[in-house]
Design an enzyme around this catalytic site. Sequence first.
Site, PDB file in Angstrom:
ATOM      1  N   SER A 288      11.540   6.198  14.575  1.00 41.70           N
ATOM      2  CA  SER A 288      10.321   5.709  15.209  1.00 41.70           C
ATOM      3  C   SER A 288      10.667   5.371  16.653  1.00 41.70           C
ATOM      4  CB  SER A 288       9.820   4.470  14.437  1.00 41.70           C
ATOM      5  OG  SER A 288       8.548   4.082  14.845  1.00 41.70           O
ATOM      6  N   LEU A 289      10.481   6.335  17.566  1.00 46.07           N
ATOM      7  CA  LEU A 289      11.029   6.239  18.917  1.00 46.07           C
ATOM      8  C   LEU A 289      10.035   5.627  19.912  1.00 46.07           C
ATOM      9  CD1 LEU A 289      13.598   6.971  20.538  1.00 46.07           C
ATOM     10  CD2 LEU A 289      12.454   9.111  21.140  1.00 46.07           C
TER      11      LEU A 289
ATOM     12  N   CYS B   5       1.642  -1.337  15.823  1.00 43.09           N
ATOM     13  CA  CYS B   5       1.570  -1.126  14.369  1.00 43.09           C
ATOM     14  C   CYS B   5       0.886  -2.305  13.691  1.00 43.09           C
ATOM     15  CB  CYS B   5       2.987  -0.943  13.818  1.00 43.09           C
ATOM     16  SG  CYS B   5       3.048  -0.682  12.034  1.00 43.09           S
TER      17      CYS B   5
ATOM     18  N   CYS C 136       6.473  -4.337  15.771  1.00 43.27           N
ATOM     19  CA  CYS C 136       6.150  -3.271  16.722  1.00 43.27           C
ATOM     20  C   CYS C 136       4.695  -3.459  17.156  1.00 43.27           C
ATOM     21  CB  CYS C 136       6.352  -1.903  16.085  1.00 43.27           C
ATOM     22  SG  CYS C 136       8.075  -1.585  15.598  1.00 43.27           S
TER      23      CYS C 136
ATOM     24  N   GLY D 133       7.050  -1.869   5.995  1.00 46.81           N
ATOM     25  CA  GLY D 133       8.423  -2.350   5.994  1.00 46.81           C
ATOM     26  C   GLY D 133       9.407  -1.422   6.681  1.00 46.81           C
ATOM     27  N   GLU D 134      10.604  -1.924   6.903  1.00 45.41           N
ATOM     28  CA  GLU D 134      11.726  -1.188   7.483  1.00 45.41           C
ATOM     29  C   GLU D 134      12.684  -0.829   6.347  1.00 45.41           C
ATOM     30  OE1 GLU D 134      14.501   0.722   8.827  1.00 45.41           O
ATOM     31  OE2 GLU D 134      13.137   0.203  10.474  1.00 45.41           O
TER      32      GLU D 134
ATOM     33  N   CYS E 253      -1.177   6.507   9.956  1.00 47.04           N
ATOM     34  CA  CYS E 253       0.094   5.955  10.417  1.00 47.04           C
ATOM     35  C   CYS E 253      -0.128   4.696  11.240  1.00 47.04           C
ATOM     36  CB  CYS E 253       0.813   7.011  11.251  1.00 47.04           C
ATOM     37  SG  CYS E 253       2.423   6.503  11.856  1.00 47.04           S
TER      38      CYS E 253
ATOM     39  N   CYS F 170       3.376   8.568   1.036  1.00 46.92           N
ATOM     40  CA  CYS F 170       3.975   7.593   1.944  1.00 46.92           C
ATOM     41  C   CYS F 170       4.156   6.294   1.175  1.00 46.92           C
ATOM     42  CB  CYS F 170       3.065   7.398   3.148  1.00 46.92           C
ATOM     43  SG  CYS F 170       3.656   6.192   4.353  1.00 46.92           S
TER      44      CYS F 170
ATOM     45  N   GLU G 116       0.827  -1.190   0.000  1.00 50.55           N
ATOM     46  CA  GLU G 116       0.000   0.000   0.000  1.00 50.55           C
ATOM     47  C   GLU G 116       0.869   1.250   0.000  1.00 50.55           C
ATOM     48  OE1 GLU G 116      -4.108  -1.479   2.098  1.00 50.55           O
ATOM     49  OE2 GLU G 116      -2.571  -0.647   3.420  1.00 50.55           O
TER      50      GLU G 116
ATOM     51  N   ASN H  58      -3.526   5.409  16.070  1.00 49.39           N
ATOM     52  CA  ASN H  58      -4.591   5.079  15.127  1.00 49.39           C
ATOM     53  C   ASN H  58      -5.015   3.635  15.351  1.00 49.39           C
ATOM     54  OD1 ASN H  58      -4.615   7.606  13.542  1.00 49.39           O
ATOM     55  ND2 ASN H  58      -2.522   7.001  13.029  1.00 49.39           N
TER      56      ASN H  58
ATOM     57  N   CYS I  15       6.518  -6.947   7.195  1.00 50.68           N
ATOM     58  CA  CYS I  15       7.554  -6.363   8.042  1.00 50.68           C
ATOM     59  C   CYS I  15       8.045  -7.426   9.020  1.00 50.68           C
ATOM     60  CB  CYS I  15       6.990  -5.155   8.802  1.00 50.68           C
ATOM     61  SG  CYS I  15       8.247  -4.170   9.657  1.00 50.68           S
TER      62      CYS I  15
END
Length: 383
Positions: free
Chosen positions: A239-240, A137, A134, A185-186, A359, A123, A109, A316, A130
């Site tokens: 991404s903290l 996510c 996380c 993905g990273e 996000c 984006c 996407e 979200n 992934c």
Amino acid sequence: MTTLLDLAPEKPATRPSLFGLDREGLRARLAEDLGLEPKPAKMRASQVWQWVYGHGARSFDDMTNIAKDMRSRLKETYSLARPEITERQVSSDGTRKYLIRFAPGIEAEAVYIPGVGRAGALCVSSQVGCTLNCTFCHTGTQALVRNLTAEEIVAQVLVCKDDIEEWPSSRDDRKLSNIVFMGMGEPLYNLDHVARAIDIISDNEGISISRRRITVSTSGVVSEMQVLGERTDAMLAISLHATNDELRNELVPINKKWPLKELLDACRAYPGTSNSKRITFEYVMLDGVNDSDAEAKELVRLLRGIPAKINLIPFNPWPGSPYACSSWERIEEFADIVNAAGYASPIRTPRGRDISAACGQLKSESIKQRASDRRKSASNPAA
């Protein structure tokens, strides 16, 4: 509004695509395949490049400054076909989400968000699925299928520019000004293809988006951060989401490999970082998890000495998520503490929530109910 495109699967292209090649790669390909000498190959590569990335040409027949016999040879040898858009959704706020099929079972996407940056941001995804898991996510709940190629990353930009009718790239009223590698993905686990895609996207004779308007977000792949800066000169986002290792190990499991101290040391060493080229730290606001005044103060302490901007992201929701979003009042109080310490801390307005384009909500349709199945169910409730 949702537009479901019931397109029959295309037959695999028998001719190779020219997308994803950098300038030298395109020149070398034309020289080898068409038997061109170095000077003509360089000239043809420049012409094709400008037509493909500057004008969005869908056919070699459109390349009117190239002789007809050469156009015929190009047409017989290569393809300019875009990947298939299997679903296109438009949010009530104007956000557009594209489900793009690159090959059977290979879908990702991309999301276009108008009014972000100078004009609008795309984006893009760098992987299908992934590996990072996380916990906040939705994408992290989908297993990695594979990396996307530079061709497939660049194709996401072309698909978007087609849809928002932004050709030629040189037009003054551009709607797409920023690219963010914040999709599926990273990116730093696919750095070679991401770097090549950035070279293509930023070329000033093509799509021409400044490297200062291209941001690569990482969850903390410390070993590749220096290389990213040296190879791409892109803006960096981290991404903290937590201010201590114990919590970050839970929210962002890669922290177990590269804990906060190593990550922040790598940020301080990121090439080109300055007050005019700040690192963005993304911090998702999770009710009762990471949103206390004490954590806001600790965040300020951790980032001391790093030219930084802190994006506060209201969580979200997605089906089955174990978290809830912090209240707006709590987010504003958190932001006040960070602002008082001298850091810009904008609260990111959720965009595209109604189409799961916000996000942390992206997830490939390859493991969701198919669009065609939904239509069949709607037309035949008994089924």
